[in-house]
Design an enzyme around this catalytic site. Structure first.
Site, PDB file in Angstrom:
ATOM      1  N   ASP A  12       0.870  -1.183   0.000  1.00 42.06           N
ATOM      2  CA  ASP A  12       0.000   0.000   0.000  1.00 42.06           C
ATOM      3  C   ASP A  12       0.905   1.232   0.000  1.00 42.06           C
ATOM      4  OD1 ASP A  12      -3.073   0.723   1.672  1.00 42.06           O
ATOM      5  OD2 ASP A  12      -1.630   2.218   0.993  1.00 42.06           O
ATOM      6  N   ASP A 106      -3.851   2.412  -5.071  1.00 47.04           N
ATOM      7  CA  ASP A 106      -2.550   2.426  -4.384  1.00 47.04           C
ATOM      8  C   ASP A 106      -2.262   1.156  -3.590  1.00 47.04           C
ATOM      9  OD1 ASP A 106      -4.029   2.785  -2.036  1.00 47.04           O
ATOM     10  OD2 ASP A 106      -2.463   4.050  -1.179  1.00 47.04           O
ATOM     11  N   GLU A 107      -3.015   0.072  -3.846  1.00 42.77           N
ATOM     12  CA  GLU A 107      -2.708  -1.144  -3.087  1.00 42.77           C
ATOM     13  C   GLU A 107      -2.884  -2.402  -3.935  1.00 42.77           C
ATOM     14  OE1 GLU A 107      -5.561  -2.285   0.047  1.00 42.77           O
ATOM     15  OE2 GLU A 107      -6.611  -0.438  -0.450  1.00 42.77           O
TER      16      GLU A 107
END
Ligand code: TTP
Ligand code: MG
Length: 358
Positions: A12, A106-107
């Site tokens: 993340d 974002d992960e």
């Protein structure tokens, strides 16, 4: 066949939108930074860790964030830049790892079970991503997605934590049950009603009591989670190639204004869906089924990518007017396709699981 050893990592990016902003405005490093829209209903998308010390958090009204941290620099979001930065980070990861499941901008989850030295690989990857993009990744490593995700989320920023299932069950026992993915505010509240606040209390709760309150299946699932049992797979997800929305009218519609209103509503919904996924499309199509089941589609590809409901509506309305249905309409639909980031789609790894279309 059971696998001998599962190694799953959850990655993340720390303070993602804020990190992208700081990369091009290094003079702001170390200052509290908030990324939020403007206007009375704007909310915070993210805040740098300096701003979080003042109690500023994602989804908080921007006005409240400014009140908590009057010295913060507030920037408007630039989704185009975030999309590009996300692409940079995940392309670097994909160069090293085959089995990746994206879990948002974002992960992502990585399955490293076949890697001889997964921790060393991850260390190199984190360093490479930082060097090339300036972004810091938080990494959780464990035998399952649940352990990996809980570890990265709890130890970020700049986390790099590996845990066994047993270690996670012991470490998170005093934490609020909400740390477990799948336990949202509503379930947490219902658990609290039974006097269960923490992961440890959920581990030790009576299975009968839980089953009475949640039903046998969910009770089992909750308790398995509390013990960090999770055998869900890392499944590379192929992003949907198109999104659509359609409506079958309760009675066939001949009135043009009613059809147009329906199109505008569906276009707005599609625009919202695209923005929520930070995607933009270039092809807009309509589908019209008449009362005699004649079904036609009409499509147009426009010059620029869009995520705007108004633009989608404008094109869809033109297509509808050009077709001008000769009979009452039974079903009407709008579809968007030709996404901007199609070339970034994961192509390696199996199995492929299709998401949607709506
Ligand atoms: P997160 O990973 O939840 O948050 P973050 O990366 O900003 O911070 P950290 O991981 O270090 O806790 O979300 C990723 C991005 O998604 C975030 O930068 C902005 C966006 N976002 C919103 O727009 N609204 C939200 O409510 C949340 C939680 C995130
Ligand atoms: Mg993040």
């Amino acid at each position: 066949m059971a696998q001998a050893r599962r190694v799953i990592a959850h990655l993340d990016i720390d303070a993602f939108y804020a990190s992208v902003e700081l990369r091009r405005r290094p003079e702001l490093r170390g200052l509290p930074l908030i990324v939020a829209g403007s206007g009375p209903r704007a909310v915070v998308t993210t805040a740098s860790y300096e701003a979080r010390r003042f109690g500023v958090n994602s989804a908080m009204p921007a006005a409240r964030a400014r009140a908590l941290c009057p010295d913060a620099v507030v920037l408007a979001p630039d989704f185009e830049a975030y999309r590009r930065a996300s692409g940079e980070v995940w392309s670097l990861v994909r160069e090293q790892v085959q089995l990746i499941q994206s879990a948002g901008i974002d992960e992502a989850y990585l399955d490293l079970s076949e890697e001889p030295f997964p921790v060393a690989l991850l260390r190199r990857l984190v360093a490479r991503v930082h060097e090339r993009t300036g972004m810091t990744l938080s990494v959780g490593i464990g035998p399952s997605r649940l352990v990996a995700k809980t570890a990265s989320a709890s130890f970020k920023p700049a986390a790099f934590v590996a845990m066994s299932r047993e270690q996670a069950a012991a470490h998170f026992a005093p934490h609020a049950a909400r740390v477990l993915q799948g336990i949202g505010p509503k379930t947490a509240e219902r658990l609290a009603g039974l006097g269960i606040q923490t992961v440890g209390q959920l581990q030790a709760a009576s299975a009968e009591l839980l089953a009475q309150r949640f039903g046998e299946r969910m009770a089992c699932e909750l308790q398995a989670r509390a013990h960090f049992h999770d055998d869900s797979l890392v499944e590379p997800v192929r992003i949907a190639k198109s999104r659509s929305s359609e409506v079958t009218f309760p009675t066939d519609v001949a009135d043009a204004a009613t059809l147009e209103r329906a199109l505008i509503g569906m276009a707005a919904e599609l625009g919202e869906g695209l923005r929520a996924r930070t995607r933009r499309a270039r092809t807009i199509a309509i589908k019209v089924r008449l009362d005699d089941w004649t079904t036609v589609t009409r499509a147009r590809t426009i010059e620029c990518f869009t995520d705007s409901g108004e633009t989608i509506a404008a094109v869809a309305l033109e297509l509808l007017q050009a077709y001008s249905p000769a009979r009452p309409v039974r079903l009407l639909g709008v579809r968007v396709a030709s996404f901007e980031d199609e070339s970034d789609m994961p192509t390696r790894g199996t199995p492929v699981q299709l998401v949607l279309p709506l």
